[in-house]
Each structure stands twice: as structure tokens, then as C-alpha cells.
Design an enzyme around this catalytic site. Structure first.
Site, PDB file in Angstrom:
ATOM      1  N   LYS A  11       0.852  -1.209   0.000  1.00  0.00           N
ATOM      2  CA  LYS A  11       0.000   0.000   0.000  1.00  0.00           C
ATOM      3  C   LYS A  11       0.875   1.242   0.000  1.00  0.00           C
ATOM      4  CE  LYS A  11       0.376   1.581   4.503  1.00  0.00           C
ATOM      5  NZ  LYS A  11       1.075   2.734   4.929  1.00  0.00           N
ATOM      6  N   ALA A  99       9.457   0.044   5.208  1.00  0.00           N
ATOM      7  CA  ALA A  99       9.286   1.037   4.141  1.00  0.00           C
ATOM      8  C   ALA A  99       8.036   1.891   4.311  1.00  0.00           C
ATOM      9  CB  ALA A  99       9.230   0.335   2.787  1.00  0.00           C
ATOM     10  N   GLY A 103       4.245  -4.101   4.153  1.00  0.00           N
ATOM     11  CA  GLY A 103       4.661  -5.423   3.650  1.00  0.00           C
ATOM     12  C   GLY A 103       4.210  -6.567   4.551  1.00  0.00           C
ATOM     13  N   GLY A 104       4.465  -6.459   5.842  1.00  0.00           N
ATOM     14  CA  GLY A 104       4.072  -7.514   6.787  1.00  0.00           C
ATOM     15  C   GLY A 104       2.557  -7.645   6.864  1.00  0.00           C
ATOM     16  N   SER A 105       1.857  -6.513   6.860  1.00  0.00           N
ATOM     17  CA  SER A 105       0.384  -6.522   6.917  1.00  0.00           C
ATOM     18  C   SER A 105      -0.194  -7.118   5.634  1.00  0.00           C
ATOM     19  CB  SER A 105      -0.147  -5.093   7.079  1.00  0.00           C
ATOM     20  OG  SER A 105       0.355  -4.517   8.251  1.00  0.00           O
ATOM     21  N   ASP A 138      -3.066  -2.064   9.916  1.00  0.00           N
ATOM     22  CA  ASP A 138      -3.147  -1.918   8.452  1.00  0.00           C
ATOM     23  C   ASP A 138      -3.698  -3.163   7.757  1.00  0.00           C
ATOM     24  OD1 ASP A 138      -2.157   0.640   8.296  1.00  0.00           O
ATOM     25  OD2 ASP A 138      -0.074   0.035   7.925  1.00  0.00           O
TER      26      ASP A 138
END
Ligand code: C5P
Length: 289
Positions: A11, A99, A103-105, A138
Site C-alpha cells: 500500500k 518502508a 509489507g508484513g500486513s 493496516d
């Protein structure tokens, strides 16, 4: 049971506002979010190990419940009465870590969508998003995808008209900024400016790209942190190369510019890739669920 594949899309924040410090350690947010084509690839394989394990091409990513993807799988199995079900999640990561691109979400959200499909859709979209909110702020947006207004901790969603066709150039400098640390610094300094979220929503309803891009704003860029100098430098390169607007996403450190769909972004990508680790073009992705 067969394995299943799913993409986990990153996102970007078209805007990010912090509206209130809460008593539960979180902050109330008001964010326009956009799913983009930069993605991790997941393969999920049910096993008879009785454990949820994560393997990835990034060796420093945890393989147990500290990984949001594993936390999501455990939450799903509990919600559908399959506690103790074994699962191997193989992650091919492309979204940079640290970032502000969720990414993890996104990985956790992809696990929820994929498991719900694999087991014959036992959970409704609403139930999946409620479960997602317990995994991380997120994750509900990453489950749903598209263009949305996110409020509360980030888990209250209103789907918006899609962002008009455009290209993104996303650059992640070599450092990361810790999310709790940036929230702490924001609490210390306070906020003088807020994004014109209403103006962005009106431009989205009118289907106009340029007024959206001009209004992009992230309050975290105001925080007093030396590393944000690099963020400003990247923004200048993007704007000099023809971006209609450029901001940091989430708590950084990635920065992106919005370009017209027919723009040639190669000069921006080449300049930023030479200087910083990660720079890629991307396009918007519509609603996933
Ligand atoms: O929900 P998530 O695990 O992504 O949040 C990580 C941390 O970021 C929280 O522990 C909190 O310090 C901060 N945070 C916040 N307000 C939010 C989201 C996150 O203060 N809305």
C-alpha cells in the site's frame, strides 16, 4: 489438501493525518490508502506438523508467530475451529521491509484471503476484516485493497472511487524508521499542518488525478528526524522528473511520486536507483475483496 498461491500487494498513503492521541497507546488516523502492484508472492501448504511455519527469501524475517503472516493463520484457524492445523507459508518477498508500504500486513492479509478460499469461504468479508484488525492496524485495508479512507487505528474503512489511471515511482532509501519511535516524536513536536483530506476525496469523486496528487501530504514528514532530509531529496528528484506530487508513505522510509499514466519515468527510476537501494515503477490495483 493442495497448496494455494496468493499475491500480497503493498500500500501507499496518498495522505496521512494523525487526528488524536488515544489512551490505549494508539493514535486516531485519517488516511487515504492505495493498493499498488509491488507484491510478495505466497504459497500456503497445509501440513500435519500441528504448527504454523513461515519460510522466506529474506533470512531475517521471523518464522514463527512474531511474523504477522503466522499470526493471521493462527487467528483464522481459531475462528473456524481448526486449532492445531499445521501450515507452511512460503514467502517470496519483493516489498521492502521497514518502508511504510505495509509489507508484513499485506502478507497477513494475503494469508487470510487465501485460507478463506482454501477452506470454502467459512468467513464473510466483514468477519475476515474484523479478524484482520486483531492482527494489525493496516491488515483490514490490505485484505480489502483498492482505494479507501482508513480511520480509527487504520482499521475503519470506507472504499473510495478508484484513483484515476497513473504511474507510481517508489524509492526506499537504505535506512528504516521505527513506527513507534516516529509516533513518539510526533507526540513531542505536535502538528501544525494537516492534509486537505476533504479536497482529496472531492477530487477522487470527480475522477481527477492532478488535484489528488497536488494535495498529497503525510504529517510524519514534519517530525524532527535527520533521516527525513533524504526523504526530501528523493521528493525533489521525483518532482524534477515530472511527478505531479511526491510524499513519504506511512512512517517511511519509502517515498513515491505520482505520474501521468503516459509519463516516461525512466529518468527518475535511473537517478534514484543509482543513489538508493530500491526504486521501482508501479500501478494502482483495484479492490481485492
Ligand atoms: O497495529 P500495529 O502493530 O501496526 O502498530 C504498531 C505500533 O505503531 C503500535 O504499537 C503503536 O505504537 C503505533 N501505532 C499508533 N497508532 C496507530 C497505529 C500504530 O500509535 N493508529
Amino acid at each position: 489438501m493442495d497448496s494455494i498461491r496468493e499475491k500480497a500487494y503493498a500500500k501507499l498513503n496518498i495522505s496521512l493525518d494523525v487526528t488524536e492521541r488515544r489512551t490505549d497507546g494508539f493514535h486516531d488516523m485519517c488516511m487515504v490508502m492505495q493498493t499498488v502492484s509491488i507484491c510478495d508472492e505466497l504459497e500456503l501448504r497445509p501440513t500435519d506438523t500441528g504448527r504454523v511455519q513461515v519460510k522466506s527469501n529474506f533470512s531475517f524475517i521471523p518464522g514463527d508467530e512474531r511474523n504477522l503472516a503466522a499470526k493471521a493463520a493462527l487467528g483464522f484457524f481459531e475462528a473456524v475451529g481448526k486449532q492445531g492445523q499445521g501450515l507452511l507459508i512460503t514467502l517470496q518477498k519483493s516489498i521492502p521491509v521497514g518502508a511504510g508500504m505495509a509489507g508484513g500486513s499485506a502478507d497477513a492479509a494475503a494469508v487470510l484471503r487465501a485460507l478463506n478460499r482454501l477452506y470454502g469461504a467459512p468467513l464473510t468479508a466483514d468477519a475476515l476484516e474484523t479478524l484482520a484488525a486483531r492482527v494489525g492496524s493496516d491488515v483490514p485495508f490490505c485484505v480489502r485493497g483498492g482505494t479507501a479512507l482508513a480511520t480509527g487505528r487504520g482499521e475503519k474503512l470506507e472504499t473510495l472511487p478508484s484513483l484515476p489511471a497513473c504511474k507510481f515511482v517508489v524509492c526506499k532509501p537504505d535506512f528504516s524508521i521505527s513506527t513507534p519511535e516516529l509516533f513518539r516524536k510526533l507526540d513531542q513536536t505536535g502538528l501544525r499542518c494537516h492534509p486537505d483530506t476533504a479536497g482529496i476525496l472531492a477530487a477522487l469523486r470527480d475522477g481527477e488525478l492532478e488535484p489528488v496528487a497536488r494535495r498529497m501530504y503525510n504529517v510524519f514528514e514534519e517530525v524532527d528526524d535527520r533521516r527525513l532530509r533524504t526523504v526530501r531529496e528523493i521528493k525533489s528528484v521525483l518532482l524534477d522528473c515530472g511527478a505531479l506530487g511526491a510524499i513519504m508513505t506511512g512512517t517511511g522510509s519509502a517515498v513515491f511520486g505520482v505520474f501521468r499514466p503516459d509519463a516516461d519515468c525512466s529518468a527518475a527510476v535511473a537517478a534514484l536507483r543509482a543513489e538508493h537501494g530500491f526504486c521501482r515503477e508501479a500501478v494502482g490495483v483495484d479492490r481485492l475483496l
